[in-house]
Each structure stands twice: as C-alpha cells, then as structure tokens.
Scaffold this motif. Structure first.
Motif, PDB file in Angstrom:
ATOM      1  N   THR A 206     -59.726  13.432  25.856  1.00  0.00           N
ATOM      2  CA  THR A 206     -58.582  12.603  25.482  1.00  0.00           C
ATOM      3  C   THR A 206     -57.268  13.331  25.792  1.00  0.00           C
ATOM      4  OG1 THR A 206     -58.435  13.502  23.244  1.00  0.00           O
ATOM      5  CG2 THR A 206     -59.948  11.635  23.577  1.00  0.00           C
ATOM      6  N   PRO A 207     -56.147  12.623  25.710  1.00  0.00           N
ATOM      7  CA  PRO A 207     -54.854  13.280  25.932  1.00  0.00           C
ATOM      8  C   PRO A 207     -54.614  14.447  24.965  1.00  0.00           C
ATOM      9  CG  PRO A 207     -54.583  10.906  25.997  1.00  0.00           C
ATOM     10  CD  PRO A 207     -55.990  11.167  25.562  1.00  0.00           C
ATOM     11  N   GLY A 208     -55.210  14.405  23.782  1.00  0.00           N
ATOM     12  CA  GLY A 208     -55.082  15.495  22.816  1.00  0.00           C
ATOM     13  C   GLY A 208     -56.110  16.594  23.029  1.00  0.00           C
ATOM     14  N   HIS A 209     -56.831  16.554  24.145  1.00  0.00           N
ATOM     15  CA  HIS A 209     -57.845  17.537  24.535  1.00  0.00           C
ATOM     16  C   HIS A 209     -59.102  17.505  23.671  1.00  0.00           C
ATOM     17  CE1 HIS A 209     -55.105  19.097  27.489  1.00  0.00           C
ATOM     18  NE2 HIS A 209     -54.177  19.219  26.557  1.00  0.00           N
ATOM     19  N   GLY A 210     -59.344  16.383  22.998  1.00  0.00           N
ATOM     20  CA  GLY A 210     -60.590  16.201  22.257  1.00  0.00           C
ATOM     21  C   GLY A 210     -61.665  15.672  23.183  1.00  0.00           C
ATOM     22  N   GLY A 211     -62.909  15.952  22.855  1.00  0.00           N
ATOM     23  CA  GLY A 211     -64.021  15.479  23.666  1.00  0.00           C
ATOM     24  C   GLY A 211     -64.779  14.369  22.975  1.00  0.00           C
ATOM     25  N   LEU A 212     -65.162  13.363  23.746  1.00  0.00           N
ATOM     26  CA  LEU A 212     -66.007  12.312  23.212  1.00  0.00           C
ATOM     27  C   LEU A 212     -66.926  11.790  24.288  1.00  0.00           C
ATOM     28  CD1 LEU A 212     -64.807   9.304  24.125  1.00  0.00           C
ATOM     29  CD2 LEU A 212     -63.197   9.817  22.353  1.00  0.00           C
TER      30      LEU A 212
ATOM     31  N   GLY B  78     -69.883  18.105  13.683  1.00  0.00           N
ATOM     32  CA  GLY B  78     -68.646  17.892  12.936  1.00  0.00           C
ATOM     33  C   GLY B  78     -67.814  16.737  13.443  1.00  0.00           C
ATOM     34  N   GLY B  79     -68.400  15.891  14.257  1.00  0.00           N
ATOM     35  CA  GLY B  79     -67.674  14.762  14.817  1.00  0.00           C
ATOM     36  C   GLY B  79     -67.858  13.500  14.000  1.00  0.00           C
ATOM     37  N   GLN B  80     -67.440  12.407  14.592  1.00  0.00           N
ATOM     38  CA  GLN B  80     -67.600  11.092  13.996  1.00  0.00           C
ATOM     39  C   GLN B  80     -67.921  10.106  15.101  1.00  0.00           C
ATOM     40  OE1 GLN B  80     -63.963   9.616  12.216  1.00  0.00           O
ATOM     41  NE2 GLN B  80     -62.742  10.990  13.466  1.00  0.00           N
ATOM     42  N   GLY B  81     -68.343   8.908  14.732  1.00  0.00           N
ATOM     43  CA  GLY B  81     -68.752   7.968  15.756  1.00  0.00           C
ATOM     44  C   GLY B  81     -68.561   6.522  15.371  1.00  0.00           C
ATOM     45  N   LEU B  82     -68.755   5.683  16.369  1.00  0.00           N
ATOM     46  CA  LEU B  82     -68.785   4.236  16.213  1.00  0.00           C
ATOM     47  C   LEU B  82     -70.048   3.732  16.901  1.00  0.00           C
ATOM     48  CD1 LEU B  82     -65.120   3.212  17.190  1.00  0.00           C
ATOM     49  CD2 LEU B  82     -66.134   3.084  14.904  1.00  0.00           C
ATOM     50  N   VAL B  83     -70.692   2.715  16.304  1.00  0.00           N
ATOM     51  CA  VAL B  83     -71.920   2.162  16.872  1.00  0.00           C
ATOM     52  C   VAL B  83     -71.816   0.644  16.900  1.00  0.00           C
ATOM     53  CG1 VAL B  83     -74.412   1.898  16.580  1.00  0.00           C
ATOM     54  CG2 VAL B  83     -73.328   4.096  16.091  1.00  0.00           C
ATOM     55  N   LEU B  84     -72.148   0.064  18.052  1.00  0.00           N
ATOM     56  CA  LEU B  84     -72.223  -1.383  18.230  1.00  0.00           C
ATOM     57  C   LEU B  84     -73.641  -1.693  18.685  1.00  0.00           C
ATOM     58  CD1 LEU B  84     -70.822  -4.197  18.519  1.00  0.00           C
ATOM     59  CD2 LEU B  84     -70.354  -3.556  20.904  1.00  0.00           C
ATOM     60  N   ALA B  85     -74.394  -2.430  17.875  1.00  0.00           N
ATOM     61  CA  ALA B  85     -75.781  -2.746  18.214  1.00  0.00           C
ATOM     62  C   ALA B  85     -75.931  -4.251  18.372  1.00  0.00           C
ATOM     63  CB  ALA B  85     -76.721  -2.222  17.139  1.00  0.00           C
ATOM     64  N   GLY B  86     -76.711  -4.651  19.375  1.00  0.00           N
ATOM     65  CA  GLY B  86     -76.980  -6.064  19.603  1.00  0.00           C
ATOM     66  C   GLY B  86     -77.033  -6.383  21.072  1.00  0.00           C
TER      67      GLY B  86
ATOM     68  N   GLY C 236     -67.718  11.811  19.000  1.00  0.00           N
ATOM     69  CA  GLY C 236     -66.985  12.993  19.434  1.00  0.00           C
ATOM     70  C   GLY C 236     -66.193  13.631  18.318  1.00  0.00           C
ATOM     71  N   THR C 237     -65.604  14.740  18.644  1.00  0.00           N
ATOM     72  CA  THR C 237     -64.767  15.484  17.703  1.00  0.00           C
ATOM     73  C   THR C 237     -63.314  15.121  17.954  1.00  0.00           C
ATOM     74  OG1 THR C 237     -64.776  17.348  19.226  1.00  0.00           O
ATOM     75  CG2 THR C 237     -66.389  17.399  17.445  1.00  0.00           C
ATOM     76  N   VAL C 238     -63.017  13.849  17.751  1.00  0.00           N
ATOM     77  CA  VAL C 238     -61.680  13.305  17.981  1.00  0.00           C
ATOM     78  C   VAL C 238     -61.274  12.500  16.754  1.00  0.00           C
ATOM     79  CG1 VAL C 238     -61.947  13.206  20.496  1.00  0.00           C
ATOM     80  CG2 VAL C 238     -62.625  11.243  19.122  1.00  0.00           C
ATOM     81  N   SER C 239     -60.065  11.979  16.774  1.00  0.00           N
ATOM     82  CA  SER C 239     -59.585  11.160  15.660  1.00  0.00           C
ATOM     83  C   SER C 239     -60.241   9.775  15.703  1.00  0.00           C
ATOM     84  CB  SER C 239     -58.065  11.004  15.737  1.00  0.00           C
ATOM     85  OG  SER C 239     -57.712  10.188  16.835  1.00  0.00           O
ATOM     86  N   ALA C 240     -60.218   9.095  14.570  1.00  0.00           N
ATOM     87  CA  ALA C 240     -60.730   7.725  14.502  1.00  0.00           C
ATOM     88  C   ALA C 240     -59.932   6.822  15.440  1.00  0.00           C
ATOM     89  CB  ALA C 240     -60.672   7.214  13.074  1.00  0.00           C
ATOM     90  N   ASP C 241     -58.642   7.105  15.616  1.00  0.00           N
ATOM     91  CA  ASP C 241     -57.814   6.318  16.532  1.00  0.00           C
ATOM     92  C   ASP C 241     -58.303   6.448  17.968  1.00  0.00           C
ATOM     93  OD1 ASP C 241     -56.209   5.336  14.512  1.00  0.00           O
ATOM     94  OD2 ASP C 241     -54.668   6.870  14.772  1.00  0.00           O
ATOM     95  N   ASP C 242     -58.710   7.657  18.387  1.00  0.00           N
ATOM     96  CA  ASP C 242     -59.235   7.841  19.738  1.00  0.00           C
ATOM     97  C   ASP C 242     -60.545   7.073  19.928  1.00  0.00           C
ATOM     98  OD1 ASP C 242     -57.155   9.412  20.687  1.00  0.00           O
ATOM     99  OD2 ASP C 242     -58.148  11.295  20.199  1.00  0.00           O
TER     100      ASP C 242
END
Length: 161
Positions: free
Chosen positions: A80-86, A129-137, A146-152
């Motif tokens: 990301t622009p903030g150098h986080g990886g996802l 130590g990251g977080q995620g989003l999941v879309l199933a269907g 990734g280890t980024v913000s929820a906004d990213d």
C-alpha cells in the motif's frame, strides 16, 4: 588507520545514496499480474474479481494462480502507499479448509460489514498480527488479509469488480 577507513567508507556511502535516490532502492518492485488474472479466468473455476481504480501508490508485488487437489487459488500481493503488505486471495476451495490456511488457525471472525453493496465478514485477528475481510458465495471465497489498516482493506475490497 582512520584515513584508510575513511577512504573505504566514502565509496560505500556514495553507492548507498545513489541506490536510494536514483534507483528508488526502497520502493517495492512492481510486477504485472495481467497474465495471472488471465490464467485464472481461462480456467473457469470461479468468477475472478480484479481491482479497478485503486488510488495511486498501490503496487502489485506478487501474483500466482494454481490448482490444488481441492480447488484453485489466485493470490495477488500488494504494498500500500503506507508500505503495508496485504494479499488478495480468490478460491473455489472449501471454506472450512481455505480460511485456516489463509487467515491462520487462530483467526477470530468479527462483525459483518457492507462494502460496495456486498456483505463481507471482518477478521480483526488474523495471521501474523494482521486482519482480514472475507466474502463467501457464488462458488468462490474472496479473502483480503494483511498487516494494514481496516481502511486499506476496505479500499481494496471496494475496488474489486
């Protein structure tokens, strides 16, 4: 002795400055994931979503598509622009085996959130130590982790088409 050390350090410092300033030594190396997306689409295992209209500074740094014994998996890595990886993961593998593999065995599901008219499940605790989003269907599961913000995470999710 100090003079000898100084003579040796000057070229090293000059090379480091040139590498960082002229060659953008700290910038992530971008790759083109077009062929990977094309391979996933042509396999026809699931409907492939691809980001469109990401803000500037998002860099694709890795991509792969492959078939496994229990399904196919598309992986695209971003900085990301903030150098986080996802990582964006799309798959037709069974959810009960895919989620622990991609989010980690200790992943903690959170609340659902609507992004782009779709209901995603948040995972505030995921691998490394990251977080995620999941879309199933629709015969596939889409994971953004990734280890980024929820906004990213939301920015990438809202760009998928």
């Amino acid at each position: 002795m100090a003079l000898s050390m100084g003579v040796l350090l000057v070229p090293v410092i000059v090379l480091l400055v040139l590498y960082n300033v002229l060659l953008n030594g700290d910038a992530p190396r971008a790759i083109d994931a077009t062929a990977t997306y094309a391979a996933a689409r042509s396999a026809g295992a699931f409907t492939v979503l691809e980001p469109g209209g990401l803000p500037g500074g998002w860099t694709v740094v890795s991509s792969s598509y492959g078939k496994q014994s229990d399904g196919s998996v598309l992986r695209i890595g971003y900085v990301t622009p903030g150098h986080g990886g996802l990582q964006l993961v799309e798959s037709d593998r069974p959810v009960n085996s895919l989620l622990p593999d991609e989010l980690g065995a200790g992943a903690q599901p959170g609340d659902p959130v609507s992004i782009g008219g779709l209901q995603w499940r948040t995972y505030p605790v995921a691998r490394a130590g990251g977080q995620g989003l999941v879309l199933a269907g629709d015969g596939r599961t889409v994971i953004i982790v990734g280890t980024v913000s929820a906004d990213d995470l939301r920015t990438l999710a809202s760009s998928l088409k």
